[in-house]
Motif scaffolding. Sequence first.
Motif, PDB file in Angstrom:
ATOM      1  N   ALA A 128       0.833  -1.210   0.000  1.00  0.00           N
ATOM      2  CA  ALA A 128       0.000   0.000   0.000  1.00  0.00           C
ATOM      3  C   ALA A 128       0.869   1.262   0.000  1.00  0.00           C
ATOM      4  O   ALA A 128       0.421   2.327  -0.411  1.00  0.00           O
ATOM      5  CB  ALA A 128      -0.935   0.007   1.200  1.00  0.00           C
TER       6      ALA A 128
ATOM      7  N   GLY B 234       3.637  10.849  -7.940  1.00  0.00           N
ATOM      8  CA  GLY B 234       2.558  10.017  -7.433  1.00  0.00           C
ATOM      9  C   GLY B 234       1.254  10.780  -7.477  1.00  0.00           C
ATOM     10  O   GLY B 234       1.127  11.763  -8.232  1.00  0.00           O
ATOM     11  N   ALA B 235       0.300  10.356  -6.664  1.00  0.00           N
ATOM     12  CA  ALA B 235      -1.038  10.961  -6.697  1.00  0.00           C
ATOM     13  C   ALA B 235      -1.044  12.392  -6.146  1.00  0.00           C
ATOM     14  O   ALA B 235      -1.905  13.193  -6.488  1.00  0.00           O
ATOM     15  CB  ALA B 235      -2.000  10.094  -5.891  1.00  0.00           C
ATOM     16  N   THR B 236      -0.083  12.704  -5.280  1.00  0.00           N
ATOM     17  CA  THR B 236      -0.104  14.004  -4.589  1.00  0.00           C
ATOM     18  C   THR B 236      -0.078  15.179  -5.567  1.00  0.00           C
ATOM     19  O   THR B 236      -0.825  16.152  -5.408  1.00  0.00           O
ATOM     20  CB  THR B 236       1.083  14.093  -3.615  1.00  0.00           C
ATOM     21  OG1 THR B 236       1.032  12.957  -2.760  1.00  0.00           O
ATOM     22  CG2 THR B 236       1.038  15.356  -2.779  1.00  0.00           C
TER      23      THR B 236
ATOM     24  N   HIS C  56      -6.322  10.147   2.837  1.00  0.00           N
ATOM     25  CA  HIS C  56      -4.880  10.371   2.956  1.00  0.00           C
ATOM     26  C   HIS C  56      -4.680  11.887   2.930  1.00  0.00           C
ATOM     27  O   HIS C  56      -5.444  12.607   2.283  1.00  0.00           O
ATOM     28  CB  HIS C  56      -4.216   9.718   1.744  1.00  0.00           C
ATOM     29  CG  HIS C  56      -2.723   9.696   1.771  1.00  0.00           C
ATOM     30  ND1 HIS C  56      -1.969  10.788   1.444  1.00  0.00           N
ATOM     31  CD2 HIS C  56      -1.852   8.712   2.070  1.00  0.00           C
ATOM     32  CE1 HIS C  56      -0.688  10.467   1.531  1.00  0.00           C
ATOM     33  NE2 HIS C  56      -0.582   9.217   1.920  1.00  0.00           N
TER      34      HIS C  56
ATOM     35  N   SER D 137      -2.909  13.615   1.275  1.00  0.00           N
ATOM     36  CA  SER D 137      -2.761  14.126  -0.097  1.00  0.00           C
ATOM     37  C   SER D 137      -4.100  14.398  -0.769  1.00  0.00           C
ATOM     38  O   SER D 137      -4.155  15.085  -1.792  1.00  0.00           O
ATOM     39  CB  SER D 137      -1.958  13.130  -0.950  1.00  0.00           C
ATOM     40  OG  SER D 137      -0.637  13.095  -0.487  1.00  0.00           O
TER      41      SER D 137
ATOM     42  N   THR E 292     -11.638   9.019  -1.510  1.00  0.00           N
ATOM     43  CA  THR E 292     -10.748   7.948  -1.952  1.00  0.00           C
ATOM     44  C   THR E 292     -11.575   6.769  -2.449  1.00  0.00           C
ATOM     45  O   THR E 292     -12.640   6.474  -1.894  1.00  0.00           O
ATOM     46  CB  THR E 292      -9.802   7.505  -0.811  1.00  0.00           C
ATOM     47  OG1 THR E 292      -8.844   6.598  -1.346  1.00  0.00           O
ATOM     48  CG2 THR E 292     -10.532   6.825   0.342  1.00  0.00           C
TER      49      THR E 292
ATOM     50  N   ALA F 143     -10.411   3.735  -2.329  1.00  0.00           N
ATOM     51  CA  ALA F 143     -10.145   2.686  -1.326  1.00  0.00           C
ATOM     52  C   ALA F 143      -9.242   3.293  -0.266  1.00  0.00           C
ATOM     53  O   ALA F 143      -8.261   3.974  -0.591  1.00  0.00           O
ATOM     54  CB  ALA F 143      -9.478   1.480  -1.971  1.00  0.00           C
TER      55      ALA F 143
ATOM     56  N   ASN G 265      -6.458   3.746   2.521  1.00  0.00           N
ATOM     57  CA  ASN G 265      -5.132   3.158   2.788  1.00  0.00           C
ATOM     58  C   ASN G 265      -5.009   2.706   4.241  1.00  0.00           C
ATOM     59  O   ASN G 265      -4.024   2.096   4.611  1.00  0.00           O
ATOM     60  CB  ASN G 265      -4.001   4.144   2.443  1.00  0.00           C
ATOM     61  CG  ASN G 265      -4.005   5.370   3.337  1.00  0.00           C
ATOM     62  OD1 ASN G 265      -5.061   5.858   3.721  1.00  0.00           O
ATOM     63  ND2 ASN G 265      -2.827   5.875   3.667  1.00  0.00           N
TER      64      ASN G 265
ATOM     65  N   ASP H   4      -9.601   9.767  -5.498  1.00  0.00           N
ATOM     66  CA  ASP H   4      -8.218   9.385  -5.250  1.00  0.00           C
ATOM     67  C   ASP H   4      -8.134   7.871  -5.457  1.00  0.00           C
ATOM     68  O   ASP H   4      -8.615   7.087  -4.626  1.00  0.00           O
ATOM     69  CB  ASP H   4      -7.850   9.771  -3.809  1.00  0.00           C
ATOM     70  CG  ASP H   4      -6.470   9.284  -3.417  1.00  0.00           C
ATOM     71  OD1 ASP H   4      -5.826   8.583  -4.219  1.00  0.00           O
ATOM     72  OD2 ASP H   4      -6.037   9.604  -2.295  1.00  0.00           O
TER      73      ASP H   4
ATOM     74  N   ALA I 219      -5.352   6.088  -5.670  1.00  0.00           N
ATOM     75  CA  ALA I 219      -4.001   5.579  -5.374  1.00  0.00           C
ATOM     76  C   ALA I 219      -4.015   4.136  -4.876  1.00  0.00           C
ATOM     77  O   ALA I 219      -3.181   3.331  -5.268  1.00  0.00           O
ATOM     78  CB  ALA I 219      -3.319   6.492  -4.347  1.00  0.00           C
ATOM     79  N   GLN I 220      -4.989   3.810  -4.030  1.00  0.00           N
ATOM     80  CA  GLN I 220      -4.981   2.471  -3.432  1.00  0.00           C
ATOM     81  C   GLN I 220      -5.748   1.443  -4.242  1.00  0.00           C
ATOM     82  O   GLN I 220      -5.607   0.244  -4.012  1.00  0.00           O
ATOM     83  CB  GLN I 220      -5.552   2.523  -2.007  1.00  0.00           C
ATOM     84  CG  GLN I 220      -4.636   3.186  -1.005  1.00  0.00           C
ATOM     85  CD  GLN I 220      -3.306   2.457  -0.835  1.00  0.00           C
ATOM     86  OE1 GLN I 220      -3.164   1.265  -1.126  1.00  0.00           O
ATOM     87  NE2 GLN I 220      -2.305   3.187  -0.389  1.00  0.00           N
TER      88      GLN I 220
ATOM     89  N   SER J 164      -1.162   6.681  -8.496  1.00  0.00           N
ATOM     90  CA  SER J 164       0.309   6.721  -8.443  1.00  0.00           C
ATOM     91  C   SER J 164       0.906   5.520  -9.189  1.00  0.00           C
ATOM     92  O   SER J 164       0.538   4.381  -8.879  1.00  0.00           O
ATOM     93  CB  SER J 164       0.810   6.599  -6.993  1.00  0.00           C
ATOM     94  OG  SER J 164       0.130   7.457  -6.130  1.00  0.00           O
TER      95      SER J 164
ATOM     96  N   HIS K 292       3.868   4.381  -8.785  1.00  0.00           N
ATOM     97  CA  HIS K 292       4.715   3.554  -7.901  1.00  0.00           C
ATOM     98  C   HIS K 292       3.886   2.608  -7.025  1.00  0.00           C
ATOM     99  O   HIS K 292       4.435   1.718  -6.387  1.00  0.00           O
ATOM    100  CB  HIS K 292       5.616   4.435  -7.020  1.00  0.00           C
ATOM    101  CG  HIS K 292       4.873   5.192  -5.962  1.00  0.00           C
ATOM    102  ND1 HIS K 292       4.660   4.679  -4.711  1.00  0.00           N
ATOM    103  CD2 HIS K 292       4.268   6.406  -5.980  1.00  0.00           C
ATOM    104  CE1 HIS K 292       3.977   5.563  -3.995  1.00  0.00           C
ATOM    105  NE2 HIS K 292       3.726   6.621  -4.750  1.00  0.00           N
ATOM    106  N   LYS K 293       2.557   2.804  -7.016  1.00  0.00           N
ATOM    107  CA  LYS K 293       1.703   1.854  -6.300  1.00  0.00           C
ATOM    108  C   LYS K 293       1.086   0.843  -7.268  1.00  0.00           C
ATOM    109  O   LYS K 293       0.230   0.048  -6.893  1.00  0.00           O
ATOM    110  CB  LYS K 293       0.583   2.590  -5.550  1.00  0.00           C
ATOM    111  CG  LYS K 293       1.071   3.441  -4.369  1.00  0.00           C
ATOM    112  CD  LYS K 293      -0.102   3.998  -3.594  1.00  0.00           C
ATOM    113  CE  LYS K 293       0.240   5.203  -2.765  1.00  0.00           C
ATOM    114  NZ  LYS K 293       1.036   4.925  -1.572  1.00  0.00           N
TER     115      LYS K 293
END
Length: 490
Positions: A33, A96-98, A125, A127, A176, A178, A180, A205, A207-208, A232, A234-235
């Motif tokens: 995560a 990333g998402a930020t 999050h 972000s 979000t 999902a 985190n 969001d 990201a997750q 993101s 990287h996730k």
Amino acid sequence: MWCNDFKKAFIGSELTCINAEGKTLSRIYLDSAASTLAFAPAQQATQAFLKYYANTHSSVHLSAKISSEAVAWAHQRVLSFFGATQGYSAVFQGNGATSPLNRLARGLSELRADKSTVLVSLMEHHSNDLPHRAHAKKVIHINIQDATGEFQGVDLIELEALCKAHQQQLNYIAVTAASNVSGHITPIYDIAEIAHKYGAYIVVDGAQIAAHAPIQLAQDNPQRSIDFFVFSGHKTYAPGSPGVLIGKTQLLDQLKPEFYGGGMVSEVSKFDYSVSGLLFDKEHAGTLNIPGIFMLATTLDFLDRVGMYSIYEKECMLTQYLIEMLQTIEGVKVYANTSNTQRIGAVSFNIQGLPHELLALILNDYFAIAVRNDCFCAHPFVRECLVDELWEIEDETQLPLYQGMVRASIGLYTNKADLQALEHALTCIVNNKAYYVSQYKLTDELHFVHKTFKLETQQYFNIEDTLTNCFSDYLSKEKISMYEQREEMA
Ligand SMILES: Cc1ncc(COP(=O)(O)O)c(C=O)c1O
């Protein structure tokens, strides 16, 4: 069938390390995560592409054309992965998402300056909370607990009442897909419908969720379609790739550019400039992270071929196993969401009476299990989950040690054996708590350190040695050692 085969496709999944007792153990990565491991075939594909790499701002030569084609393909590939081929565009930004979330918060507050209010859920999050606080005149947090204080996620009836009450000023709802912290999946399409009914946009969001469950941004009923979705790279198994914003093209078109510079203009004179009419150019000042974009799209292509529904199903089974396993260990408390459905594989827990940092350290130092601890950049939500426990702590100096949790999270490479290893570790820790605690001391800065064992990172990855090795074919021994001399003189 497929899951076991995947493990070795991920760089670092076969890492071994030496624990505090001098034993060599296979490292178990349960921190997906935060960042997933890298998908090696996508790196390979990117290496193949790099032979032809050039800047996409060049247009005539062979490599420039190949690079431009690769980026155009990646753009389409990202869109189709999220069911967003018609009427959507993607923007690649930051790490990333930020970054894209900040871009949206600023852009939407400028675009609709008359709409001062943004609704943000309390499980976000930072972000997907702080950018809105920074740019919107007013942020109202959406409650996520039921009347008894139990976690329930966003209640749609309550949300609709909030939208109605603030209809005139409502700019957008940020939520979000999902969590985190709890792994809870939010009903984003229902929320989109509510947002649109009250003239608001929805910012999701992702990201997750991006790597773990299927997403279809364009819905049959357009009222249920998502306006903006951020995730993101990287996730999603592609570290080194950018953050991504996918939005409805007609909305993105209306946003003022975030950055100014090369590539985003059609004409520049000494006195004036005109911004490109092409959305992709307008949103991408400067040189793109071309290899990162390509690698990300390649990874998503793989996930699509495996099938996001089967990935979600498989990860649900593992998550169910993880939650049930955690609940059988005495003294382990799972937070916020213990349901097995409508969730991703991020599960937060603590062992009663053991500070979260200490638990994460013991898991690392004795069992080679990598987990995340602390508040996962979601302080309001985590503190809310812990509030009852924190009230019970009488010695106030101890409070900071317990203001957090441990999170185990899964990815494509996770298998049942990994979770059984966690079970074994937690059982050992619970049964021998006093022993493990006695191996650590608390620093003045309120961090735990092992009394005798030190993680020797250089033993695993030494930058100097790695460079010497990588440069050795191209530099003479003297040149390589020149660097050492400079270091000594400095
Ligand atoms: C739900 C959620 N949103 C946003 C972010 C921020 O993503 P990044 O650090 O990639 O910018 C994270 C990172 O953990 C996250 O979990």
